[in-house]
Design an enzyme around this catalytic site. Structure first.
Site, PDB file in Angstrom:
ATOM      1  N   TYR A  81       0.712  -0.968  -0.118  1.00  0.00           N
ATOM      2  CA  TYR A  81      -0.074   0.176  -0.007  1.00  0.00           C
ATOM      3  C   TYR A  81       0.724   1.190  -0.121  1.00  0.00           C
ATOM      4  CZ  TYR A  81      -3.690  -3.142   1.475  1.00  0.00           C
ATOM      5  OH  TYR A  81      -4.686  -4.204   1.715  1.00  0.00           O
ATOM      6  N   ILE A 128       2.191   2.398   3.589  1.00  0.00           N
ATOM      7  CA  ILE A 128       3.180   1.529   4.157  1.00  0.00           C
ATOM      8  C   ILE A 128       4.359   0.886   3.052  1.00  0.00           C
ATOM      9  CG2 ILE A 128       3.465  -0.869   5.416  1.00  0.00           C
ATOM     10  CD1 ILE A 128       0.346  -0.186   5.910  1.00  0.00           C
ATOM     11  N   CYS A 129       4.053   0.124   2.340  1.00  0.00           N
ATOM     12  CA  CYS A 129       5.130  -0.421   1.622  1.00  0.00           C
ATOM     13  C   CYS A 129       5.718   0.418   0.486  1.00  0.00           C
ATOM     14  CB  CYS A 129       4.653  -1.833   0.826  1.00  0.00           C
ATOM     15  SG  CYS A 129       3.980  -3.061   2.238  1.00  0.00           S
ATOM     16  N   VAL A 130       5.117   1.672   0.359  1.00  0.00           N
ATOM     17  CA  VAL A 130       5.712   2.428  -0.534  1.00  0.00           C
ATOM     18  C   VAL A 130       6.540   3.772   0.180  1.00  0.00           C
ATOM     19  CG1 VAL A 130       5.358   4.293  -2.428  1.00  0.00           C
ATOM     20  CG2 VAL A 130       3.974   2.009  -2.435  1.00  0.00           C
ATOM     21  N   PRO A 159       9.974   2.505   2.237  1.00  0.00           N
ATOM     22  CA  PRO A 159      11.330   2.666   0.984  1.00  0.00           C
ATOM     23  C   PRO A 159      11.475   3.783   0.708  1.00  0.00           C
ATOM     24  CG  PRO A 159       9.496   1.308   0.213  1.00  0.00           C
ATOM     25  CD  PRO A 159       9.023   1.648   1.590  1.00  0.00           C
TER      26      PRO A 159
END
Length: 217
Positions: free
Chosen positions: A115, A118-120, A123
């Site tokens: 998502y 979160i995951c974008v 990083p």
């Protein structure tokens, strides 16, 4: 904040590397910021464009055994490429991914994933802090809510990230209509993934190749 402007700030295919993160069924099941079909379509277009323009693309998933394999529309573009599966939520903390990115020798890092918040975001913020030039393709991302997506974008912009859509990115990679080596792939991507522009172009080609009646006029 360092402003991102000037010709050198535009993205170039020879300097770009794309990382696609966690486009998996588990994440898609709770996607509420975008139409799921649109995210799959846009991410597939992005993958095809990267392949057409010779941009190295890293595919990564998180706990695929439980969260599901990457969408086949993406892996079909890179049928012989290994998907890097992680346990770390933050992709940029996983050396298996980062080492592959660094090995490309490129510094224009392009990211999309699920998502957004979160995951974008994680990083992107870490890579920015390490000196990378980071661009997020917002319409190939998605979040659990519209608010979550928008707040994540604001957070990443505040950290120094660049925001684009997939069509804007491809246009920037193309840059010059006189560069004809990728025209066929560009038009094919438009035809299949940006129907308004793609079909309009085909119509234009039809009209240009249609004889005009002698009494037209």
């Amino acid at each position: 904040m360092t402003f991102r402007n000037g010709l050198a700030s535009l993205l170039r295919p020879e300097d770009s590397v794309l990382v696609l993160i966690d486009h998996q069924p588990f994440q898609l099941a709770n996607l509420h910021s975008h139409d799921p079909q649109a995210v799959v379509n846009n991410t597939t277009a992005l993958a095809k464009a990267a392949k057409a323009y010779g941009v190295p693309t890293i595919l990564t998933s998180v706990i695929a055994e439980r969260g599901g394999l990457l969408f086949p529309q993406i892996t079909d573009v890179f049928p012989d490429q290994e998907v890097i599966d992680r346990t770390l939520i933050n992709t940029w903390q996983d050396p298996k991914v980062v080492d592959v990115v660094k090995a490309t020798g490129r510094k224009q890092l392009v990211i999309a994933g699920l998502y957004t918040e979160i995951c974008v975001a994680m990083p992107v913020i870490q890579a920015l802090g390490e000196g990378w030039d980071v661009t997020v393709i917002t319409d190939a991302c998605g979040a659990v809510s519209t608010e979550a997506h928008q707040v994540a974008i604001q957070r990443m912009i505040a950290a120094g990230a660049n925001m684009m859509t997939w069509l804007a990115l491809v246009s920037e990679w193309q840059r010059d209509h006189a560069r004809t080596e990728h025209t066929a792939e560009f038009i094919d991507i438009l035809k299949h993934h940006m129907a308004g522009s793609g079909i309009a172009f085909l119509w234009e080609q039809q009209l240009l190749n249609t004889p005009v009646p002698g009494n037209a006029g």
